[in-house]
Design a protein around this motif. Structure first.
Motif, PDB file in Angstrom:
ATOM      1  N   GLU A  89       0.835  -1.207   0.000  1.00 31.42           N
ATOM      2  CA  GLU A  89       0.000   0.000   0.000  1.00 31.42           C
ATOM      3  C   GLU A  89       0.868   1.254   0.000  1.00 31.42           C
ATOM      4  O   GLU A  89       0.605   2.213  -0.743  1.00 31.42           O
ATOM      5  N   ALA A  90       1.926   1.237   0.820  1.00 26.90           N
ATOM      6  CA  ALA A  90       2.803   2.410   0.913  1.00 26.90           C
ATOM      7  C   ALA A  90       3.488   2.687  -0.410  1.00 26.90           C
ATOM      8  O   ALA A  90       3.525   3.832  -0.889  1.00 26.90           O
ATOM      9  N   ARG A  91       4.045   1.643  -1.026  1.00 27.16           N
ATOM     10  CA  ARG A  91       4.765   1.891  -2.277  1.00 27.16           C
ATOM     11  C   ARG A  91       3.802   2.239  -3.403  1.00 27.16           C
ATOM     12  O   ARG A  91       4.173   2.977  -4.323  1.00 27.16           O
ATOM     13  N   THR A  92       2.556   1.737  -3.349  1.00 25.83           N
ATOM     14  CA  THR A  92       1.556   2.097  -4.352  1.00 25.83           C
ATOM     15  C   THR A  92       1.273   3.589  -4.313  1.00 25.83           C
ATOM     16  O   THR A  92       1.252   4.266  -5.348  1.00 25.83           O
ATOM     17  N   LEU A  93       1.059   4.113  -3.118  1.00 22.80           N
ATOM     18  CA  LEU A  93       0.755   5.533  -2.976  1.00 22.80           C
ATOM     19  C   LEU A  93       1.924   6.396  -3.438  1.00 22.80           C
ATOM     20  O   LEU A  93       1.733   7.407  -4.131  1.00 22.80           O
ATOM     21  N   ILE A  94       3.149   5.992  -3.071  1.00 21.76           N
ATOM     22  CA  ILE A  94       4.317   6.779  -3.459  1.00 21.76           C
ATOM     23  C   ILE A  94       4.542   6.719  -4.965  1.00 21.76           C
ATOM     24  O   ILE A  94       4.791   7.746  -5.617  1.00 21.76           O
ATOM     25  N   LEU A  95       4.453   5.522  -5.552  1.00 19.70           N
ATOM     26  CA  LEU A  95       4.694   5.394  -6.991  1.00 19.70           C
ATOM     27  C   LEU A  95       3.633   6.123  -7.801  1.00 19.70           C
ATOM     28  O   LEU A  95       3.942   6.741  -8.825  1.00 19.70           O
ATOM     29  N   ASP A  96       2.373   6.074  -7.346  1.00 20.00           N
ATOM     30  CA  ASP A  96       1.328   6.819  -8.046  1.00 20.00           C
ATOM     31  C   ASP A  96       1.667   8.312  -8.056  1.00 20.00           C
ATOM     32  O   ASP A  96       1.503   8.998  -9.073  1.00 20.00           O
ATOM     33  N   GLY A  97       2.163   8.802  -6.924  1.00 20.88           N
ATOM     34  CA  GLY A  97       2.531  10.207  -6.834  1.00 20.88           C
ATOM     35  C   GLY A  97       3.699  10.549  -7.739  1.00 20.88           C
ATOM     36  O   GLY A  97       3.715  11.604  -8.387  1.00 20.88           O
ATOM     37  N   ILE A  98       4.689   9.649  -7.780  1.00 23.96           N
ATOM     38  CA  ILE A  98       5.865   9.880  -8.626  1.00 23.96           C
ATOM     39  C   ILE A  98       5.466   9.999 -10.088  1.00 23.96           C
ATOM     40  O   ILE A  98       5.832  10.960 -10.781  1.00 23.96           O
ATOM     41  N   PHE A  99       4.694   9.037 -10.573  1.00 23.63           N
ATOM     42  CA  PHE A  99       4.385   9.034 -11.999  1.00 23.63           C
ATOM     43  C   PHE A  99       3.351  10.105 -12.360  1.00 23.63           C
ATOM     44  O   PHE A  99       3.340  10.599 -13.492  1.00 23.63           O
ATOM     45  N   ARG A 100       2.506  10.489 -11.408  1.00 24.56           N
ATOM     46  CA  ARG A 100       1.605  11.613 -11.656  1.00 24.56           C
ATOM     47  C   ARG A 100       2.417  12.898 -11.809  1.00 24.56           C
ATOM     48  O   ARG A 100       2.157  13.716 -12.693  1.00 24.56           O
ATOM     49  N   ASP A 195       9.478   0.709 -21.295  1.00 21.36           N
ATOM     50  CA  ASP A 195       8.930   1.173 -22.570  1.00 21.36           C
ATOM     51  C   ASP A 195       7.897   2.274 -22.345  1.00 21.36           C
ATOM     52  O   ASP A 195       7.900   3.303 -23.037  1.00 21.36           O
ATOM     53  N   ALA A 196       7.018   2.067 -21.369  1.00 18.03           N
ATOM     54  CA  ALA A 196       5.966   3.046 -21.097  1.00 18.03           C
ATOM     55  C   ALA A 196       6.549   4.357 -20.572  1.00 18.03           C
ATOM     56  O   ALA A 196       6.097   5.443 -20.948  1.00 18.03           O
ATOM     57  N   VAL A 197       7.561   4.260 -19.724  1.00 14.17           N
ATOM     58  CA  VAL A 197       8.213   5.467 -19.212  1.00 14.17           C
ATOM     59  C   VAL A 197       8.923   6.201 -20.347  1.00 14.17           C
ATOM     60  O   VAL A 197       8.862   7.435 -20.454  1.00 14.17           O
ATOM     61  N   ASP A 201       4.067   7.493 -21.526  1.00 15.46           N
ATOM     62  CA  ASP A 201       2.670   7.049 -21.534  1.00 15.46           C
ATOM     63  C   ASP A 201       2.221   6.871 -20.085  1.00 15.46           C
ATOM     64  O   ASP A 201       2.332   5.791 -19.507  1.00 15.46           O
ATOM     65  N   ALA A 202       1.710   7.946 -19.488  1.00 13.69           N
ATOM     66  CA  ALA A 202       1.384   7.950 -18.065  1.00 13.69           C
ATOM     67  C   ALA A 202       0.326   6.910 -17.710  1.00 13.69           C
ATOM     68  O   ALA A 202       0.416   6.247 -16.666  1.00 13.69           O
ATOM     69  N   ASP A 203      -0.679   6.754 -18.571  1.00 11.43           N
ATOM     70  CA  ASP A 203      -1.742   5.788 -18.277  1.00 11.43           C
ATOM     71  C   ASP A 203      -1.203   4.369 -18.254  1.00 11.43           C
ATOM     72  O   ASP A 203      -1.568   3.566 -17.386  1.00 11.43           O
ATOM     73  N   GLU A 204      -0.334   4.042 -19.219  1.00  9.42           N
ATOM     74  CA  GLU A 204       0.235   2.698 -19.274  1.00  9.42           C
ATOM     75  C   GLU A 204       1.185   2.466 -18.095  1.00  9.42           C
ATOM     76  O   GLU A 204       1.222   1.372 -17.529  1.00  9.42           O
ATOM     77  N   VAL A 205       1.931   3.484 -17.719  1.00  8.06           N
ATOM     78  CA  VAL A 205       2.818   3.360 -16.555  1.00  8.06           C
ATOM     79  C   VAL A 205       2.006   3.036 -15.310  1.00  8.06           C
ATOM     80  O   VAL A 205       2.345   2.117 -14.552  1.00  8.06           O
ATOM     81  N   ARG A 206       0.935   3.786 -15.099  1.00  7.14           N
ATOM     82  CA  ARG A 206       0.106   3.539 -13.911  1.00  7.14           C
ATOM     83  C   ARG A 206      -0.516   2.151 -13.954  1.00  7.14           C
ATOM     84  O   ARG A 206      -0.607   1.459 -12.940  1.00  7.14           O
ATOM     85  N   ARG A 207      -0.953   1.734 -15.142  1.00 12.85           N
ATOM     86  CA  ARG A 207      -1.547   0.398 -15.259  1.00 12.85           C
ATOM     87  C   ARG A 207      -0.546  -0.684 -14.902  1.00 12.85           C
ATOM     88  O   ARG A 207      -0.869  -1.623 -14.167  1.00 12.85           O
ATOM     89  N   LEU A 208       0.671  -0.556 -15.394  1.00 10.29           N
ATOM     90  CA  LEU A 208       1.698  -1.565 -15.133  1.00 10.29           C
ATOM     91  C   LEU A 208       2.107  -1.587 -13.669  1.00 10.29           C
ATOM     92  O   LEU A 208       2.292  -2.659 -13.081  1.00 10.29           O
ATOM     93  N   VAL A 209       2.252  -0.416 -13.068  1.00  9.51           N
ATOM     94  CA  VAL A 209       2.633  -0.358 -11.653  1.00  9.51           C
ATOM     95  C   VAL A 209       1.536  -0.959 -10.779  1.00  9.51           C
ATOM     96  O   VAL A 209       1.810  -1.706  -9.831  1.00  9.51           O
ATOM     97  N   ARG A 210       0.295  -0.662 -11.096  1.00  8.13           N
ATOM     98  CA  ARG A 210      -0.809  -1.234 -10.320  1.00  8.13           C
ATOM     99  C   ARG A 210      -0.894  -2.747 -10.521  1.00  8.13           C
ATOM    100  O   ARG A 210      -1.184  -3.486  -9.580  1.00  8.13           O
TER     101      ARG A 210
END
Length: 223
Positions: A89-100, A195-197, A201-210
């Motif tokens: 959960e912690a890394r999800t919140l941080i990574l979402d913030g980073i890529f946003r 590749d997404a980074v 491609d922000a949407d694809e990055v978020r999809r892959l991280v999730r």
């Protein structure tokens, strides 16, 4: 340990070498969770004085990998499934913030050069995951995420994520060792994420991280 008896090695360098060596032992599963040891035992093992050993063990305790046991020394921390879920959960919140943030502000100068190195880590991590080489995967996976998180240009965030990722592996290794279908339990989407980074491609990055984080949660749910 390389350099441990060299007159040119400072105490701080020795302290870091001991901490790195012990962390590697924990990540490789050679020091399983719950293992107890004393400063004296580690000092004798590495043929060094007690002072840098004690400092290294305190450092690893501060990173959440060891626990101090009163009058008995130190113990490799035992993480629970709930702990692992909290890490995810912690890394999800941080990574979402980073890529946003990267999507809003764009990538910083030097990103292309950094991504060349990240892509090499990604390829090695993918190969290790697909071959089921757990110890090799851990090394490349940690480097991959460390370098990728450096895109945000904030050392505090990078250090925080690295610490959580090490803890995730400390929890996972004992459960993965001896798993009948090890390759199926290991995520191997590193190349796709690079590749997404690269394409911003922000949407694809978020999809892959999730998907990566959900993979970990699904695996833990079956323990």
């Amino acid at each position: 340990m390389p350099g441990s008896r060299s007159g040119g090695v400072t105490r701080n360098t020795l302290r870091q070498q001991i901490a790195d060596a012990l962390r590697d032992e924990v990540l490789a599963g050679r020091l399983p969770p719950g293992t107890e040891f004393t400063v004296k035992q580690i000092a004798e093992q590495y043929e060094v004085s007690a002072t840098p050993v004690r400092e290294a063990l305190v450092d690893l305790s501060a990173q959440g990998l060891l626990e101090s046991v009163q009058h008995r020394g130190f113990r490799v921390r035992i993480f629970t499934v709930d702990d692992f879920r909290g890490m995810i959960e912690a890394r999800t919140l941080i990574l979402d913030g980073i890529f946003r943030r990267l999507a809003e502000r764009g990538t910083p100068p030097g990103t292309a050069e950094l991504l060349v190195s990240v892509r090499r880590r990604a390829e090695e991590a993918r190969r290790a995951a697909r071959s089921g080489s757990l110890e090799v995967l851990i090394g490349y996976d940690l480097r991959f995420w460390r370098e990728l998180s450096e895109l945000v240009g904030n050392a505090y965030i990078s250090d925080f994520l690295h610490r959580i990722r090490v803890q995730c592996w400390v929890f996972s290794v004992p459960h993965l060792q001896g798993a009948p279908e090890l390759r199926a339990a290991l995520w191997d989407g590193h190349n796709e994420l690079v590749d997404a980074v690269t394409l911003a491609d922000a949407d694809e990055v978020r999809r892959l991280v999730r998907a990566y984080n959900q993979h970990g949660l699904d695996w833990a749910a079956g323990l």
